[in-house]
Design a protein around this motif. Structure first.
Motif, PDB file in Angstrom:
ATOM      1  N   LEU A 197       5.343 -21.356   0.555  1.00  0.00           N
ATOM      2  CA  LEU A 197       3.927 -21.361   0.868  1.00  0.00           C
ATOM      3  C   LEU A 197       3.229 -20.438  -0.121  1.00  0.00           C
ATOM      4  O   LEU A 197       3.767 -19.363  -0.430  1.00  0.00           O
ATOM      5  CB  LEU A 197       3.690 -20.885   2.305  1.00  0.00           C
ATOM      6  CG  LEU A 197       4.390 -21.686   3.415  1.00  0.00           C
ATOM      7  CD1 LEU A 197       4.213 -20.997   4.768  1.00  0.00           C
ATOM      8  CD2 LEU A 197       3.881 -23.113   3.471  1.00  0.00           C
ATOM      9  N   PRO A 198       2.060 -20.807  -0.637  1.00  0.00           N
ATOM     10  CA  PRO A 198       1.388 -19.980  -1.648  1.00  0.00           C
ATOM     11  C   PRO A 198       1.092 -18.578  -1.132  1.00  0.00           C
ATOM     12  O   PRO A 198       0.422 -18.408  -0.112  1.00  0.00           O
ATOM     13  CB  PRO A 198       0.096 -20.756  -1.938  1.00  0.00           C
ATOM     14  CG  PRO A 198       0.395 -22.165  -1.518  1.00  0.00           C
ATOM     15  CD  PRO A 198       1.306 -22.041  -0.334  1.00  0.00           C
ATOM     16  N   ALA A 199       1.582 -17.572  -1.837  1.00  0.00           N
ATOM     17  CA  ALA A 199       1.462 -16.189  -1.369  1.00  0.00           C
ATOM     18  C   ALA A 199       0.011 -15.743  -1.254  1.00  0.00           C
ATOM     19  O   ALA A 199      -0.342 -15.002  -0.324  1.00  0.00           O
ATOM     20  CB  ALA A 199       2.225 -15.256  -2.313  1.00  0.00           C
ATOM     21  N   ASP A 200      -0.846 -16.191  -2.177  1.00  0.00           N
ATOM     22  CA  ASP A 200      -2.241 -15.742  -2.119  1.00  0.00           C
ATOM     23  C   ASP A 200      -2.971 -16.343  -0.923  1.00  0.00           C
ATOM     24  O   ASP A 200      -3.832 -15.683  -0.312  1.00  0.00           O
ATOM     25  CB  ASP A 200      -2.976 -16.057  -3.426  1.00  0.00           C
ATOM     26  CG  ASP A 200      -3.034 -17.550  -3.748  1.00  0.00           C
ATOM     27  OD1 ASP A 200      -2.207 -18.322  -3.196  1.00  0.00           O
ATOM     28  OD2 ASP A 200      -3.894 -17.944  -4.562  1.00  0.00           O
ATOM     29  N   GLU A 201      -2.619 -17.571  -0.539  1.00  0.00           N
ATOM     30  CA  GLU A 201      -3.247 -18.188   0.623  1.00  0.00           C
ATOM     31  C   GLU A 201      -2.754 -17.549   1.921  1.00  0.00           C
ATOM     32  O   GLU A 201      -3.517 -17.423   2.889  1.00  0.00           O
ATOM     33  CB  GLU A 201      -2.991 -19.693   0.614  1.00  0.00           C
ATOM     34  CG  GLU A 201      -3.654 -20.388  -0.577  1.00  0.00           C
ATOM     35  CD  GLU A 201      -3.322 -21.865  -0.680  1.00  0.00           C
ATOM     36  OE1 GLU A 201      -2.855 -22.460   0.324  1.00  0.00           O
ATOM     37  OE2 GLU A 201      -3.519 -22.444  -1.773  1.00  0.00           O
ATOM     38  N   LEU A 202      -1.508 -17.133   1.938  1.00  0.00           N
ATOM     39  CA  LEU A 202      -1.002 -16.388   3.093  1.00  0.00           C
ATOM     40  C   LEU A 202      -1.682 -15.021   3.183  1.00  0.00           C
ATOM     41  O   LEU A 202      -2.071 -14.570   4.274  1.00  0.00           O
ATOM     42  CB  LEU A 202       0.514 -16.209   2.989  1.00  0.00           C
ATOM     43  CG  LEU A 202       1.392 -17.461   3.043  1.00  0.00           C
ATOM     44  CD1 LEU A 202       2.865 -17.065   2.917  1.00  0.00           C
ATOM     45  CD2 LEU A 202       1.163 -18.244   4.323  1.00  0.00           C
ATOM     46  N   ALA A 203      -1.810 -14.380   2.025  1.00  0.00           N
ATOM     47  CA  ALA A 203      -2.384 -13.027   1.996  1.00  0.00           C
ATOM     48  C   ALA A 203      -3.823 -13.014   2.500  1.00  0.00           C
ATOM     49  O   ALA A 203      -4.287 -12.007   3.060  1.00  0.00           O
ATOM     50  CB  ALA A 203      -2.321 -12.469   0.573  1.00  0.00           C
TER      51      ALA A 203
ATOM     52  N   VAL B 290      -0.932 -12.159   5.746  1.00  0.00           N
ATOM     53  CA  VAL B 290       0.470 -12.534   5.930  1.00  0.00           C
ATOM     54  C   VAL B 290       1.239 -12.339   4.639  1.00  0.00           C
ATOM     55  O   VAL B 290       0.764 -12.679   3.553  1.00  0.00           O
ATOM     56  CB  VAL B 290       0.586 -14.013   6.376  1.00  0.00           C
ATOM     57  CG1 VAL B 290       2.053 -14.443   6.483  1.00  0.00           C
ATOM     58  CG2 VAL B 290      -0.138 -14.224   7.702  1.00  0.00           C
ATOM     59  N   ASP B 291       2.439 -11.769   4.751  1.00  0.00           N
ATOM     60  CA  ASP B 291       3.336 -11.644   3.612  1.00  0.00           C
ATOM     61  C   ASP B 291       4.755 -11.952   4.076  1.00  0.00           C
ATOM     62  O   ASP B 291       4.989 -12.274   5.254  1.00  0.00           O
ATOM     63  CB  ASP B 291       3.252 -10.250   2.986  1.00  0.00           C
ATOM     64  CG  ASP B 291       3.506  -9.125   3.987  1.00  0.00           C
ATOM     65  OD1 ASP B 291       4.035  -9.407   5.097  1.00  0.00           O
ATOM     66  OD2 ASP B 291       3.182  -7.964   3.678  1.00  0.00           O
ATOM     67  N   ARG B 292       5.706 -11.849   3.183  1.00  0.00           N
ATOM     68  CA  ARG B 292       7.092 -12.153   3.531  1.00  0.00           C
ATOM     69  C   ARG B 292       7.593 -11.236   4.659  1.00  0.00           C
ATOM     70  O   ARG B 292       8.345 -11.680   5.535  1.00  0.00           O
ATOM     71  CB  ARG B 292       7.985 -12.010   2.293  1.00  0.00           C
ATOM     72  CG  ARG B 292       9.468 -12.250   2.586  1.00  0.00           C
ATOM     73  CD  ARG B 292      10.304 -11.986   1.349  1.00  0.00           C
ATOM     74  NE  ARG B 292      10.288 -13.101   0.423  1.00  0.00           N
ATOM     75  CZ  ARG B 292      11.203 -14.068   0.396  1.00  0.00           C
ATOM     76  NH1 ARG B 292      12.199 -14.050   1.259  1.00  0.00           N
ATOM     77  NH2 ARG B 292      11.137 -15.046  -0.482  1.00  0.00           N
TER      78      ARG B 292
ATOM     79  N   LEU C 199      -0.614 -20.712   8.933  1.00  0.00           N
ATOM     80  CA  LEU C 199       0.081 -22.000   9.028  1.00  0.00           C
ATOM     81  C   LEU C 199      -0.897 -23.121   9.379  1.00  0.00           C
ATOM     82  O   LEU C 199      -0.746 -24.254   8.898  1.00  0.00           O
ATOM     83  CB  LEU C 199       1.194 -21.926  10.066  1.00  0.00           C
ATOM     84  CG  LEU C 199       2.351 -20.976   9.746  1.00  0.00           C
ATOM     85  CD1 LEU C 199       3.399 -21.025  10.861  1.00  0.00           C
ATOM     86  CD2 LEU C 199       2.994 -21.305   8.413  1.00  0.00           C
ATOM     87  N   ALA C 200      -1.889 -22.816  10.191  1.00  0.00           N
ATOM     88  CA  ALA C 200      -2.892 -23.825  10.527  1.00  0.00           C
ATOM     89  C   ALA C 200      -3.657 -24.259   9.283  1.00  0.00           C
ATOM     90  O   ALA C 200      -3.977 -25.454   9.123  1.00  0.00           O
ATOM     91  CB  ALA C 200      -3.851 -23.282  11.586  1.00  0.00           C
ATOM     92  N   GLU C 201      -3.922 -23.326   8.400  1.00  0.00           N
ATOM     93  CA  GLU C 201      -4.597 -23.678   7.153  1.00  0.00           C
ATOM     94  C   GLU C 201      -3.710 -24.570   6.287  1.00  0.00           C
ATOM     95  O   GLU C 201      -4.170 -25.577   5.724  1.00  0.00           O
ATOM     96  CB  GLU C 201      -4.969 -22.418   6.371  1.00  0.00           C
ATOM     97  CG  GLU C 201      -5.689 -22.728   5.056  1.00  0.00           C
ATOM     98  CD  GLU C 201      -5.987 -21.472   4.257  1.00  0.00           C
ATOM     99  OE1 GLU C 201      -7.172 -21.252   3.946  1.00  0.00           O
ATOM    100  OE2 GLU C 201      -5.031 -20.724   3.933  1.00  0.00           O
ATOM    101  N   GLN C 202      -2.433 -24.227   6.183  1.00  0.00           N
ATOM    102  CA  GLN C 202      -1.502 -25.051   5.408  1.00  0.00           C
ATOM    103  C   GLN C 202      -1.365 -26.439   6.031  1.00  0.00           C
ATOM    104  O   GLN C 202      -1.238 -27.448   5.321  1.00  0.00           O
ATOM    105  CB  GLN C 202      -0.130 -24.369   5.342  1.00  0.00           C
ATOM    106  CG  GLN C 202      -0.125 -23.022   4.636  1.00  0.00           C
ATOM    107  CD  GLN C 202      -0.612 -23.128   3.195  1.00  0.00           C
ATOM    108  OE1 GLN C 202      -0.175 -23.984   2.439  1.00  0.00           O
ATOM    109  NE2 GLN C 202      -1.531 -22.252   2.831  1.00  0.00           N
TER     110      GLN C 202
ATOM    111  N   ARG D 216      -1.034 -21.766  -5.353  1.00  0.00           N
ATOM    112  CA  ARG D 216      -0.778 -23.207  -5.204  1.00  0.00           C
ATOM    113  C   ARG D 216      -0.439 -23.861  -6.533  1.00  0.00           C
ATOM    114  O   ARG D 216       0.349 -24.817  -6.573  1.00  0.00           O
ATOM    115  CB  ARG D 216      -1.994 -23.898  -4.558  1.00  0.00           C
ATOM    116  CG  ARG D 216      -1.712 -25.369  -4.214  1.00  0.00           C
ATOM    117  CD  ARG D 216      -2.638 -25.866  -3.125  1.00  0.00           C
ATOM    118  NE  ARG D 216      -2.419 -25.165  -1.870  1.00  0.00           N
ATOM    119  CZ  ARG D 216      -1.520 -25.526  -0.968  1.00  0.00           C
ATOM    120  NH1 ARG D 216      -0.733 -26.577  -1.166  1.00  0.00           N
ATOM    121  NH2 ARG D 216      -1.386 -24.844   0.144  1.00  0.00           N
ATOM    122  N   GLN D 217      -0.998 -23.379  -7.600  1.00  0.00           N
ATOM    123  CA  GLN D 217      -0.687 -23.960  -8.908  1.00  0.00           C
ATOM    124  C   GLN D 217       0.806 -23.845  -9.204  1.00  0.00           C
ATOM    125  O   GLN D 217       1.426 -24.791  -9.696  1.00  0.00           O
ATOM    126  CB  GLN D 217      -1.494 -23.267 -10.005  1.00  0.00           C
ATOM    127  CG  GLN D 217      -1.306 -23.885 -11.387  1.00  0.00           C
ATOM    128  CD  GLN D 217      -2.166 -23.229 -12.446  1.00  0.00           C
ATOM    129  OE1 GLN D 217      -2.812 -22.202 -12.208  1.00  0.00           O
ATOM    130  NE2 GLN D 217      -2.198 -23.814 -13.628  1.00  0.00           N
TER     131      GLN D 217
END
Length: 315
Positions: free
Chosen positions: A200-206, A210-212, A232-235, A138-139
């Motif tokens: 979307l922040p990759a670490d939050e997806l991971a 979830v990844d690309r 996506l619900a978290e985002q 996110r940073q």
């Protein structure tokens, strides 16, 4: 209507009036939700908002509309040329003749004392889009969003006006710009993937597995996968929090501007609600707010806007 707006804004020069007209057309064609909200502003404010939108859209078109016909290096050069020309026009006070969008935005910047640094930060984020396709955390995303979204809110602030010192309202304006962009990021995951980007922040997806690759699978199959839905619900929840941070800033604005910003916040929040209503099935479909709902919000805003203007005149 455009004549009334330009007269109210004190824009008399024919070339300058034509420049503002072109920016208004761009806003009406490409930013329907935003354009609808601008109708709630006082006529004298609208040309400046259209100019700021027109400039942002012009830079964005260099990135995406030329993607199929120009290389990264060519688009980077175009952005640099735009940056250099704007600097010379705004800071060095050179002529913008022959470039209506720059003519309008430079006039707006001078009229409302919008600093070069905000345009420079915006263009820096636009350049990032040429080479950055993922954000590890996110940073990193926040750094991009400062230039691509928060500075838009800061550019708008002097046009909207404030009841106290501008710097006190600035954090709220920046937060609202960020909330709008986070909403777009969620709505446009499918479209952005097609352009090779994930906002979307990759670490939050991971954290949800979830990844690309999994996002691409969802796109290819036109349906959501449970892990992606959870991510996506978290985002979505994070974006809601940003709206809550921004909302108190409406009271910091000059009263005549509040109905416009309140309507924009409501309409973009409705997009967020629509994403949730379709259970995050954002692949192969676009979460939109229907015209009847937009008209209801606009009608309510028009009533409030007229009331504020009448009170301001009577004060």
């Amino acid at each position: 209507m455009i004549k009334i707006e330009l007269d109210a804004a004190g824009v008399r020069d024919p070339e300058l009036r034509d420049a503002y007209r072109q920016c208004r057309t761009i806003n009406a064609q490409h930013g329907k939700t935003f354009y609808l909200a601008t109708r709630l502003l006082a006529p004298r404010q609208r040309p400046a908002v259209h100019a700021l939108y027109g400039f942002a859209r012009f830079a964005d078109d260099i990135l995406d509309d030329l993607a199929d016909t120009a290389t990264v290096e060519q688009r980077a050069e175009r952005l640099q040329q735009l940056s250099t020309r704007l600097f010379h026009c705004l800071v060095d006070k050179e002529s913008c003749e022959g470039d209506p969008i720059l003519t309008a935005v430079v006039h707006t910047a001078r009229t409302y004392d919008i600093g070069w640094d905000l345009f420079d930060d915006f263009l820096a984020s636009m350049r990032m889009d040429l080479t950055v396709t993922d954000y590890p955390d996110r940073q990193a995303l926040e750094r991009y969003m400062y230039g691509s979204a928060e500075v838009i809110g800061l550019q708008m602030l002097p046009v909207l006006g404030t009841v106290g010192p501008r710097e006190e309202a600035a954090p709220y304006a920046a937060a609202l710009g960020k909330a709008f962009q986070l909403t777009n990021f969620l709505r446009d995951v499918d479209e952005d993937l097609t352009r090779g980007r994930v906002y979307l922040p990759a670490d939050e997806l991971a954290a949800h597995g979830v990844d690309r690759e999994l996002l691409t699978w969802c796109q290819a199959n036109g349906r959501i996968e449970p892990r992606v839905r959870a991510a996506l619900a978290e985002q979505h929840a994070i974006t809601r929090q940003v709206y809550q941070q921004a909302r108190p800033g409406i009271a910091a604005l000059a009263p005549p501007s509040r109905p416009c910003v309140a309507a924009a916040l409501t309409l973009y929040s409705d997009i967020l609600s629509r994403i949730e209503a379709i259970d995050f099935e954002i692949f192969g479909r676009r979460a939109t707010v229907g015209k009847p709902r937009r008209l209801v919000v606009a009608a309510a805003g028009i009533g409030k806007a007229w009331g504020q203007r009448m009170r301001s005149r009577g004060a």
